[in-house]
Each structure stands twice: as C-alpha cells, then as structure tokens.
Motif scaffolding. Structure first.
Motif, PDB file in Angstrom:
ATOM      1  N   ILE A  66     -26.132  -3.540 -11.873  1.00  0.00           N
ATOM      2  CA  ILE A  66     -27.057  -4.671 -11.946  1.00  0.00           C
ATOM      3  C   ILE A  66     -27.033  -5.283 -13.341  1.00  0.00           C
ATOM      4  CG2 ILE A  66     -29.506  -5.315 -11.859  1.00  0.00           C
ATOM      5  CD1 ILE A  66     -29.732  -3.264  -9.512  1.00  0.00           C
ATOM      6  N   ILE A  67     -26.948  -4.445 -14.355  1.00  0.00           N
ATOM      7  CA  ILE A  67     -26.868  -4.958 -15.730  1.00  0.00           C
ATOM      8  C   ILE A  67     -25.594  -5.780 -15.896  1.00  0.00           C
ATOM      9  CG2 ILE A  67     -26.539  -4.275 -18.161  1.00  0.00           C
ATOM     10  CD1 ILE A  67     -28.507  -1.898 -17.478  1.00  0.00           C
ATOM     11  N   GLU A  68     -24.474  -5.270 -15.407  1.00  0.00           N
ATOM     12  CA  GLU A  68     -23.202  -5.988 -15.524  1.00  0.00           C
ATOM     13  C   GLU A  68     -23.241  -7.292 -14.737  1.00  0.00           C
ATOM     14  OE1 GLU A  68     -19.559  -6.974 -16.903  1.00  0.00           O
ATOM     15  OE2 GLU A  68     -20.777  -5.303 -17.611  1.00  0.00           O
ATOM     16  N   LYS A  69     -23.792  -7.254 -13.534  1.00  0.00           N
ATOM     17  CA  LYS A  69     -23.895  -8.452 -12.702  1.00  0.00           C
ATOM     18  C   LYS A  69     -24.772  -9.500 -13.385  1.00  0.00           C
ATOM     19  CE  LYS A  69     -23.723 -10.655  -8.647  1.00  0.00           C
ATOM     20  NZ  LYS A  69     -22.553 -11.165  -8.005  1.00  0.00           N
ATOM     21  N   THR A  70     -25.869  -9.067 -13.968  1.00  0.00           N
ATOM     22  CA  THR A  70     -26.759  -9.989 -14.675  1.00  0.00           C
ATOM     23  C   THR A  70     -26.053 -10.597 -15.879  1.00  0.00           C
ATOM     24  OG1 THR A  70     -28.676  -8.712 -13.944  1.00  0.00           O
ATOM     25  CG2 THR A  70     -28.997 -10.207 -15.818  1.00  0.00           C
ATOM     26  N   LYS A  71     -25.351  -9.754 -16.638  1.00  0.00           N
ATOM     27  CA  LYS A  71     -24.612 -10.244 -17.807  1.00  0.00           C
ATOM     28  C   LYS A  71     -23.558 -11.261 -17.382  1.00  0.00           C
ATOM     29  CE  LYS A  71     -21.125  -8.217 -19.765  1.00  0.00           C
ATOM     30  NZ  LYS A  71     -20.226  -7.290 -20.423  1.00  0.00           N
ATOM     31  N   ALA A  95     -32.081   0.966 -22.492  1.00  0.00           N
ATOM     32  CA  ALA A  95     -33.504   0.831 -22.169  1.00  0.00           C
ATOM     33  C   ALA A  95     -33.791   1.214 -20.716  1.00  0.00           C
ATOM     34  CB  ALA A  95     -33.964  -0.609 -22.433  1.00  0.00           C
ATOM     35  N   TYR A  96     -32.843   0.947 -19.823  1.00  0.00           N
ATOM     36  CA  TYR A  96     -33.072   1.204 -18.412  1.00  0.00           C
ATOM     37  C   TYR A  96     -32.328   2.413 -17.876  1.00  0.00           C
ATOM     38  CZ  TYR A  96     -35.437  -3.289 -18.241  1.00  0.00           C
ATOM     39  OH  TYR A  96     -36.308  -4.318 -18.446  1.00  0.00           O
ATOM     40  N   ALA A  97     -31.751   3.195 -18.748  1.00  0.00           N
ATOM     41  CA  ALA A  97     -31.028   4.400 -18.312  1.00  0.00           C
ATOM     42  C   ALA A  97     -31.983   5.313 -17.533  1.00  0.00           C
ATOM     43  CB  ALA A  97     -30.453   5.134 -19.513  1.00  0.00           C
ATOM     44  N   GLY A  98     -31.528   5.807 -16.401  1.00  0.00           N
ATOM     45  CA  GLY A  98     -32.328   6.724 -15.603  1.00  0.00           C
ATOM     46  C   GLY A  98     -33.205   6.058 -14.561  1.00  0.00           C
ATOM     47  N   ARG A  99     -33.292   4.747 -14.581  1.00  0.00           N
ATOM     48  CA  ARG A  99     -34.173   4.058 -13.627  1.00  0.00           C
ATOM     49  C   ARG A  99     -33.708   4.218 -12.188  1.00  0.00           C
ATOM     50  NH1 ARG A  99     -37.547  -0.309 -15.361  1.00  0.00           N
ATOM     51  NH2 ARG A  99     -38.059  -0.389 -13.140  1.00  0.00           N
TER      52      ARG A  99
END
Length: 176
Positions: A66-71, A95-99
């Motif tokens: 999701i982070i990569e897609k957002t970026k 910041a969102y590791a483990g979510r």
C-alpha cells in the motif's frame, strides 16, 4: 504454510491496494463488518486456526504494498518530487511497520463471530489430526488447481459462445 498464500495473497493484496489510492479517512483500523462480540478464548482459537492455515502470508506484504502503491500514485502527480517521495516512503514504512497485524486480528474476530467457541476449539483439535494436517497441506493446492481449471474452462467456453454468436449473426446475414 505456502498453502493459502498463492490463492489468497493476490486477492487480499489487490483488494488492499485498491483502497490505497483513496486518502486515509480514519486513523484507526475499521472494525470488521457486522461482527458480534466473542469471548477472548474464541478469538484465541480463531487466531490459532488462522496461524495453522498460515493466512498471515496473504497479508504480510499489505503495508509495504500500500505504501508503494501510494508513492507510485503520488509520483504520477508529482514527478519532480521522486527523490523526496522515495525518502518519505521509508519514513512512512517505519511508522506503519506491523500494522498488518490488524488484519489478522480482524480476521480472528470474524472467525470468532462466525463459529462458536466450542466449534473453534473442535477445529483446532481437528487441524492437529493427520487428516486435518493433510487438509491444511492439500486444500490450497486443490483450490488453486480448481481455479486454474475454471479459468481454462471459461476460456474454452468463451470460444464456443463467440462461435455461436458468429453463427447466429451469419444466419442474419451479418458476418462478424
């Protein structure tokens, strides 16, 4: 267990990534849809079942994906910020590791709402038997093979349907 991963990881990740383009609406994870309250023991059994099924594999890459897609989406709008967005992606990932654990917790709540505590306990016991172990090992392959069969069938059937359309249209004097 690689069993569930191939089939479900693509489905779960693609579903998760589909929502990545939308701006974050809330800071806390959504509650699973219409889930009744369950006992801590039921949720514990549900988590044990999900662990036996190795379902965490299907959502393990959700956060980085999701982070990569957002970026990538932001890069399409702000190409001149590539270096900054690459750097920010690392910060956001930390910041969102483990979510992704929230997904597992939500799934356990859903299972615990769908089955009684005793049923979940019985399932745990069953999955520990030789037949239960075989089911855990063999079912994902059977599901994957079934999905592949369905795709092949649909392709072949589609050719037949297409030919029938052409034949019916030809009867009407229209070659398509």
């Amino acid at each position: 267990m690689k069993r569930f991963s191939g089939l479900l990881s693509a489905v779960a990740l693609s579903a998760g990534l589909a929502f990545a383009a939308a701006p974050a609406m809330a800071q806390q994870p959504p509650a699973p849809p219409s889930v009744k309250q369950s006992t801590p023991a039921a949720i514990g059994y549900a988590k044990e079942i999900l662990t036996m099924k190795n379902v965490q594999v299907m959502y393990a890459g959700a956060v980085p994906g999701i982070i990569e897609k957002t970026k990538t989406g932001l890069l399409q709008q702000y190409l001149n910020y590539q270096k900054d967005l690459d750097e920010v992606a690392v910060i956001v990932a930390k910041a969102y590791a483990g979510r992704e654990k929230e997904i597992g917790d939500g799934m356990a709540q859903i299972y615990a709402a769908e089955f009684t505590e005793q049923e979940l306990k019985d399932l745990v016991t069953f999955y520990k038997t030789p037949l239960g172990q075989k089911l855990l090992t063999s079912e994902p392959k059977a599901i994957n093979d079934s999905l592949q069969y369905m795709q092949q069938w649909a392709q072949q059937f589609g050719v037949q349907v297409n030919a029938q359309f052409k034949a019916e249209m030809k009867k009407r004097g229209k070659d398509i």
